[in-house]
Design a protein around this motif. Sequence first.
Motif, mmCIF file in Angstrom:
data_model
loop_
_atom_site.group_PDB
_atom_site.id
_atom_site.type_symbol
_atom_site.label_atom_id
_atom_site.label_comp_id
_atom_site.label_asym_id
_atom_site.label_seq_id
_atom_site.Cartn_x
_atom_site.Cartn_y
_atom_site.Cartn_z
ATOM 1 N N GLU A 1 38.237 51.120 31.917
ATOM 2 C CA GLU A 1 38.649 49.953 31.290
ATOM 3 C C GLU A 1 40.015 49.305 31.903
ATOM 4 O O GLU A 1 39.869 48.223 32.038
ATOM 5 C CB GLU A 1 38.824 50.319 29.842
ATOM 6 N N ARG A 2 40.842 50.329 32.425
ATOM 7 C CA ARG A 2 42.249 49.789 32.942
ATOM 8 C C ARG A 2 41.710 48.891 34.300
ATOM 9 O O ARG A 2 42.287 47.926 34.536
ATOM 10 C CB ARG A 2 42.976 50.920 33.239
ATOM 11 N N LYS A 3 40.776 49.516 35.143
ATOM 12 C CA LYS A 3 40.386 48.996 36.319
ATOM 13 C C LYS A 3 39.721 47.499 36.094
ATOM 14 O O LYS A 3 40.074 46.372 36.874
ATOM 15 C CB LYS A 3 39.528 49.927 37.134
ATOM 16 N N LYS A 4 38.892 47.596 35.114
ATOM 17 C CA LYS A 4 38.009 46.347 34.828
ATOM 18 C C LYS A 4 39.239 44.978 34.299
ATOM 19 O O LYS A 4 39.057 44.090 34.728
ATOM 20 C CB LYS A 4 37.271 46.461 33.653
ATOM 21 N N GLY B 1 23.179 38.082 39.157
ATOM 22 C CA GLY B 1 22.635 39.226 38.559
ATOM 23 C C GLY B 1 21.358 39.487 39.458
ATOM 24 O O GLY B 1 21.280 39.263 40.507
ATOM 25 N N ASP B 2 20.671 40.342 38.845
ATOM 26 C CA ASP B 2 19.376 41.111 39.609
ATOM 27 C C ASP B 2 18.216 40.014 39.510
ATOM 28 O O ASP B 2 17.604 39.691 38.551
ATOM 29 C CB ASP B 2 19.022 42.439 39.130
ATOM 30 N N HIS B 3 17.699 39.522 40.696
ATOM 31 C CA HIS B 3 16.649 38.765 40.646
ATOM 32 C C HIS B 3 15.436 39.330 41.520
ATOM 33 O O HIS B 3 14.278 38.863 41.889
ATOM 34 C CB HIS B 3 17.021 37.571 41.490
ATOM 35 N N PHE C 1 29.375 43.140 33.869
ATOM 36 C CA PHE C 1 30.527 42.571 34.181
ATOM 37 C C PHE C 1 30.883 41.953 35.328
ATOM 38 O O PHE C 1 31.600 41.023 35.444
ATOM 39 C CB PHE C 1 31.262 44.145 34.368
ATOM 40 N N ALA C 2 29.989 42.041 36.471
ATOM 41 C CA ALA C 2 30.186 41.267 37.706
ATOM 42 C C ALA C 2 29.831 39.678 37.181
ATOM 43 O O ALA C 2 30.698 38.993 37.607
ATOM 44 C CB ALA C 2 29.165 41.701 38.747
ATOM 45 N N TYR C 3 29.189 39.488 36.601
ATOM 46 C CA TYR C 3 28.649 38.095 36.141
ATOM 47 C C TYR C 3 29.893 37.419 35.391
ATOM 48 O O TYR C 3 30.312 36.381 35.479
ATOM 49 C CB TYR C 3 27.366 37.976 35.415
ATOM 50 N N GLN C 4 30.346 38.147 34.478
ATOM 51 C CA GLN C 4 31.394 37.866 33.480
ATOM 52 C C GLN C 4 32.507 37.336 34.262
ATOM 53 O O GLN C 4 33.370 36.383 34.186
ATOM 54 C CB GLN C 4 31.776 38.818 32.438
ATOM 55 N N VAL C 5 32.835 38.338 35.471
ATOM 56 C CA VAL C 5 34.216 38.163 36.024
ATOM 57 C C VAL C 5 33.957 36.937 36.951
ATOM 58 O O VAL C 5 34.715 35.969 37.019
ATOM 59 C CB VAL C 5 34.321 39.214 37.145
ATOM 60 N N CYS C 6 32.711 36.519 37.595
ATOM 61 C CA CYS C 6 32.541 35.549 38.611
ATOM 62 C C CYS C 6 32.339 34.071 37.596
ATOM 63 O O CYS C 6 33.015 33.161 37.967
ATOM 64 C CB CYS C 6 31.161 35.439 39.101
ATOM 65 N N PHE C 7 31.670 34.291 36.588
ATOM 66 C CA PHE C 7 31.539 33.011 35.728
ATOM 67 C C PHE C 7 33.167 32.432 35.138
ATOM 68 O O PHE C 7 33.111 31.326 35.260
ATOM 69 C CB PHE C 7 30.456 33.435 34.438
ATOM 70 N N GLN C 8 33.735 33.504 34.834
ATOM 71 C CA GLN C 8 34.865 32.946 34.068
ATOM 72 C C GLN C 8 35.975 32.371 35.421
ATOM 73 O O GLN C 8 36.636 31.399 35.094
ATOM 74 C CB GLN C 8 35.672 34.015 33.425
ATOM 75 N N TRP C 9 35.908 33.255 36.377
ATOM 76 C CA TRP C 9 36.713 32.914 37.711
ATOM 77 C C TRP C 9 36.232 31.395 38.054
ATOM 78 O O TRP C 9 37.261 30.685 38.323
ATOM 79 C CB TRP C 9 36.439 33.750 38.483
ATOM 80 N N GLU C 10 35.012 31.036 38.123
ATOM 81 C CA GLU C 10 34.627 29.670 38.510
ATOM 82 C C GLU C 10 35.143 28.664 37.588
ATOM 83 O O GLU C 10 35.387 27.606 37.669
ATOM 84 C CB GLU C 10 33.042 29.793 38.790
ATOM 85 N N GLN C 11 34.790 28.933 36.147
ATOM 86 C CA GLN C 11 35.127 27.785 35.082
ATOM 87 C C GLN C 11 36.699 27.587 35.099
ATOM 88 O O GLN C 11 36.976 26.572 35.110
ATOM 89 C CB GLN C 11 34.804 28.697 33.851
ATOM 90 N N ILE C 12 37.610 28.673 35.572
ATOM 91 C CA ILE C 12 38.957 28.422 35.760
ATOM 92 C C ILE C 12 39.157 27.242 36.734
ATOM 93 O O ILE C 12 39.890 26.325 36.641
ATOM 94 C CB ILE C 12 39.669 29.605 35.666
ATOM 95 N N ALA C 13 38.405 27.734 37.840
ATOM 96 C CA ALA C 13 38.782 27.088 39.176
ATOM 97 C C ALA C 13 38.275 25.625 38.913
ATOM 98 O O ALA C 13 39.026 24.474 39.445
ATOM 99 C CB ALA C 13 38.002 27.840 40.222
ATOM 100 N N LEU C 14 37.266 25.484 38.263
ATOM 101 C CA LEU C 14 36.638 24.083 38.162
ATOM 102 C C LEU C 14 37.573 23.086 37.308
ATOM 103 O O LEU C 14 37.360 21.912 37.342
ATOM 104 C CB LEU C 14 35.185 23.934 37.513
ATOM 105 N N ARG C 15 38.481 23.619 36.523
ATOM 106 C CA ARG C 15 39.272 22.795 35.659
ATOM 107 C C ARG C 15 40.116 21.695 36.699
ATOM 108 O O ARG C 15 40.762 20.848 36.153
ATOM 109 C CB ARG C 15 40.724 23.797 35.001
ATOM 110 N N ALA C 16 40.382 22.208 38.018
ATOM 111 C CA ALA C 16 41.169 21.498 38.878
ATOM 112 C C ALA C 16 40.223 20.138 39.571
ATOM 113 O O ALA C 16 40.803 19.277 40.005
ATOM 114 C CB ALA C 16 41.854 22.060 40.063
#
Length: 300
Positions: free
Chosen positions: A78-81, A119-121, A137-152
């Motif tokens: 959990e700490r690493k995540k 995800g797995d296709h 988890f990988a999707y959640q990390v990337c999705f949020q990361w992209e959404q934040i970047a798109l604010r600019a």
Amino acid sequence: MRIFITGGSGFIGSHLIPHLLAHGHHVELLTRHPLKAYQKLGHQITTHQQLNDFSDFNGFDAIINLAGEPIANGRWSERKKRRICQSRWKITEHLCELIMASRYPPEVFLSGSAIGYYGDHHTQFIYEDTMAKADDFAYQVCFQWEQIALRASNHTRVCLLRTGLVLGRDGGLMKQLVKPFKCGLGGPIGSGEHYQSWIHIHDMVHAIEYLLTHKTCQGPFNLTAPKPVTNTQLSQSLASHLHRPAFMRVPQFVIQLALGELSEMVLASQRVVPQRLQQAGFTFMFKELDEALTELFQHH
């Protein structure tokens, strides 16, 4: 161009920065360890130890955001995540705030992401407009990361770098992949049928430069070679280039036991194609895995 880079001391950054300097760009780097950065990258760069030194990004032409705790080295506690998320989300948020605070904002913001977004296709081809098929988890990390970047994106051109497995001689995934083969213990993992999307570090660097300088490019881009391979093909190709056997198949349950939740990402089948990059006119030097590995191992 005057370029500000985060995560520049990492594997991709340490290839990208010398390339940008050689092409006449001025590079400023965010790093907690300026001395190490100078030793690794030379004294042509300017270093900054914290983003709080800035109130805006006036005067910069481009921001490249490569920062982030490594995601695939060891189990996800959990700490690493939390560290994986915070090291990506917080810095991206801060960069966006500085872009939005600029009277003359940078022309372009390239922000990291990964093909873990999809995800797995299974055997289906994945393009930039393919819907994500995961809530892991990988999707959640990337999705949020992209959404934040798109604010600019109201202030600057934003490109999202959905990166595959980056193959290079001196780091990245190659180090981890090669170890078991050198000991004669290499082989496919699980069924070996899952697709893995890779990119040679040369093409990674040139694709980033292409997105920097081509003003019509924006949105998500798959930074992967045009010909993804199955895990079995990857294993056989590595074995042949290293002149080692590849018969030690690692059962899926062993991967799951060893890696826990991370195993989902390791075993996911992602047949990703760089459609938008190619449509934009980018040419890959290494389209075939064998060509890429021949170049990487020719000095071994």
